[in-house]
Motif scaffolding. Structure first.
Motif, PDB file in Angstrom:
ATOM      1  N   GLY A  66       0.803  -1.215   0.000  1.00  0.00           N
ATOM      2  CA  GLY A  66       0.000   0.000   0.000  1.00  0.00           C
ATOM      3  C   GLY A  66       0.841   1.272   0.000  1.00  0.00           C
ATOM      4  O   GLY A  66       0.332   2.346   0.296  1.00  0.00           O
ATOM      5  N   ASP A  67       2.133   1.181  -0.316  1.00  0.00           N
ATOM      6  CA  ASP A  67       3.012   2.343  -0.363  1.00  0.00           C
ATOM      7  C   ASP A  67       2.577   3.261  -1.500  1.00  0.00           C
ATOM      8  O   ASP A  67       2.807   2.977  -2.673  1.00  0.00           O
ATOM      9  N   GLU A  68       1.952   4.365  -1.145  1.00  0.00           N
ATOM     10  CA  GLU A  68       1.342   5.269  -2.126  1.00  0.00           C
ATOM     11  C   GLU A  68       2.365   5.861  -3.100  1.00  0.00           C
ATOM     12  O   GLU A  68       2.070   6.066  -4.271  1.00  0.00           O
ATOM     13  N   ALA A  69       3.578   6.124  -2.640  1.00  0.00           N
ATOM     14  CA  ALA A  69       4.582   6.782  -3.491  1.00  0.00           C
ATOM     15  C   ALA A  69       5.071   5.882  -4.618  1.00  0.00           C
ATOM     16  O   ALA A  69       5.468   6.374  -5.671  1.00  0.00           O
ATOM     17  N   GLN A  70       5.049   4.567  -4.440  1.00  0.00           N
ATOM     18  CA  GLN A  70       5.592   3.639  -5.431  1.00  0.00           C
ATOM     19  C   GLN A  70       4.526   2.963  -6.292  1.00  0.00           C
ATOM     20  O   GLN A  70       4.844   2.139  -7.132  1.00  0.00           O
ATOM     21  N   LEU A  71       3.264   3.281  -6.064  1.00  0.00           N
ATOM     22  CA  LEU A  71       2.186   2.642  -6.827  1.00  0.00           C
ATOM     23  C   LEU A  71       2.257   3.008  -8.304  1.00  0.00           C
ATOM     24  O   LEU A  71       2.740   4.088  -8.660  1.00  0.00           O
ATOM     25  N   PRO A  72       1.760   2.135  -9.177  1.00  0.00           N
ATOM     26  CA  PRO A  72       1.672   2.490 -10.598  1.00  0.00           C
ATOM     27  C   PRO A  72       0.728   3.680 -10.788  1.00  0.00           C
ATOM     28  O   PRO A  72      -0.132   3.942  -9.942  1.00  0.00           O
ATOM     29  N   TYR A  73       0.873   4.360 -11.895  1.00  0.00           N
ATOM     30  CA  TYR A  73       0.093   5.570 -12.162  1.00  0.00           C
ATOM     31  C   TYR A  73      -1.417   5.328 -12.051  1.00  0.00           C
ATOM     32  O   TYR A  73      -2.142   6.179 -11.565  1.00  0.00           O
ATOM     33  N   ALA A  74      -1.879   4.182 -12.487  1.00  0.00           N
ATOM     34  CA  ALA A  74      -3.322   3.895 -12.493  1.00  0.00           C
ATOM     35  C   ALA A  74      -3.918   3.802 -11.097  1.00  0.00           C
ATOM     36  O   ALA A  74      -5.143   3.806 -10.942  1.00  0.00           O
ATOM     37  N   HIS A  75      -3.078   3.707 -10.075  1.00  0.00           N
ATOM     38  CA  HIS A  75      -3.574   3.560  -8.708  1.00  0.00           C
ATOM     39  C   HIS A  75      -3.135   4.694  -7.788  1.00  0.00           C
ATOM     40  O   HIS A  75      -3.442   4.678  -6.612  1.00  0.00           O
ATOM     41  N   LYS A  76      -2.398   5.666  -8.300  1.00  0.00           N
ATOM     42  CA  LYS A  76      -1.843   6.749  -7.489  1.00  0.00           C
ATOM     43  C   LYS A  76      -2.841   7.857  -7.264  1.00  0.00           C
ATOM     44  O   LYS A  76      -3.700   8.109  -8.087  1.00  0.00           O
ATOM     45  N   GLY A  77      -2.664   8.541  -6.139  1.00  0.00           N
ATOM     46  CA  GLY A  77      -3.397   9.764  -5.886  1.00  0.00           C
ATOM     47  C   GLY A  77      -4.423   9.634  -4.780  1.00  0.00           C
ATOM     48  O   GLY A  77      -4.920   8.547  -4.493  1.00  0.00           O
ATOM     49  N   PRO A  78      -4.747  10.762  -4.159  1.00  0.00           N
ATOM     50  CA  PRO A  78      -5.689  10.740  -3.033  1.00  0.00           C
ATOM     51  C   PRO A  78      -7.116  10.360  -3.437  1.00  0.00           C
ATOM     52  O   PRO A  78      -7.828   9.726  -2.660  1.00  0.00           O
TER      53      PRO A  78
END
Length: 193
Positions: free
Chosen positions: A68-80
């Motif tokens: 669940g590390d938000e900084a390393q997620l793929p683009y399709a899953h990133k963001g608040p």
């Protein structure tokens, strides 16, 4: 010379040297500096390096999907907004999360159809009814999620396609979902209720 004549002369301020401190390169030098080979000298080594970089990036993203590390997620899953949407769907009880069990039951019915066709037809109608209920439930859940996300974040910040992304998420059992659920059932994100 008298003191009066000295005071009439304007004071000369020495100018400091300005500039970049080096001569401007010629066109030939500038073009040579920008020239790179289209094909590297050792193509196999370059290919191995590119593959290693791609694999390392993929491994980082997969680890982030599990932790669940938000900084390393793929683009399709990133963001608040996407995080909030995932939390909304994960906090809800979704009938569709039992879809894979239903698919297994349909496979078993194919084999039972040989033994008793009448029971298989009744069971198949029931299974299609449950499938329809799953689709409707997931459609409603993703629609509510999108409506509440627009209320919370504004229409311009809600990414396109998030409704269908979360619609698909409802069909996975909780332990198969990636990125992993960060909230328990009933633990609604802020602005969800």
């Amino acid at each position: 010379m008298s003191k009066e004549q000295d005071s009439d002369k304007p004071e000369v301020i020495k100018a400091e040297a300005r500039g970049k401190g080096r001569p401007t390169p010629t066109r030939k030098e500038a073009e040579a500096a920008n020239r790179r080979p289209l094909v590297p000298k050792d193509r196999k080594a370059a290919k191995r390096e590119a593959r290693a970089r791609r694999d390392a990036e993929f491994q980082r993203e997969q680890l982030a999907m599990k932790t669940g590390d938000e900084a390393q997620l793929p683009y399709a899953h990133k963001g608040p907004v996407r995080r909030w949407a995932r939390d909304y769907i994960d906090a809800r009880f979704n009938i569709a999360s039992y879809f894979f069990g239903l698919a297994l039951a349909v496979l078993l019915l194919v084999f039972l159809q040989i033994l008793n066709p009448d029971i298989a037809v009744i069971a198949m109608v029931i299974l299609y009814g449950v499938m329809l209920i799953m689709l409707i439930d997931s459609f409603i859940a993703s629609g509510k999620m999108k409506k509440k996300a627009v209320e919370k974040f504004g229409d311009d910040r809600v990414p396109r396609g998030i409704r269908w992304q979360m619609f698909g998420r409802t069909f996975y059992p909780r332990r198969w979902r990636r990125p992993i659920p960060m909230v328990d059932r009933g633990e609604w994100p802020a602005g969800a209720k």
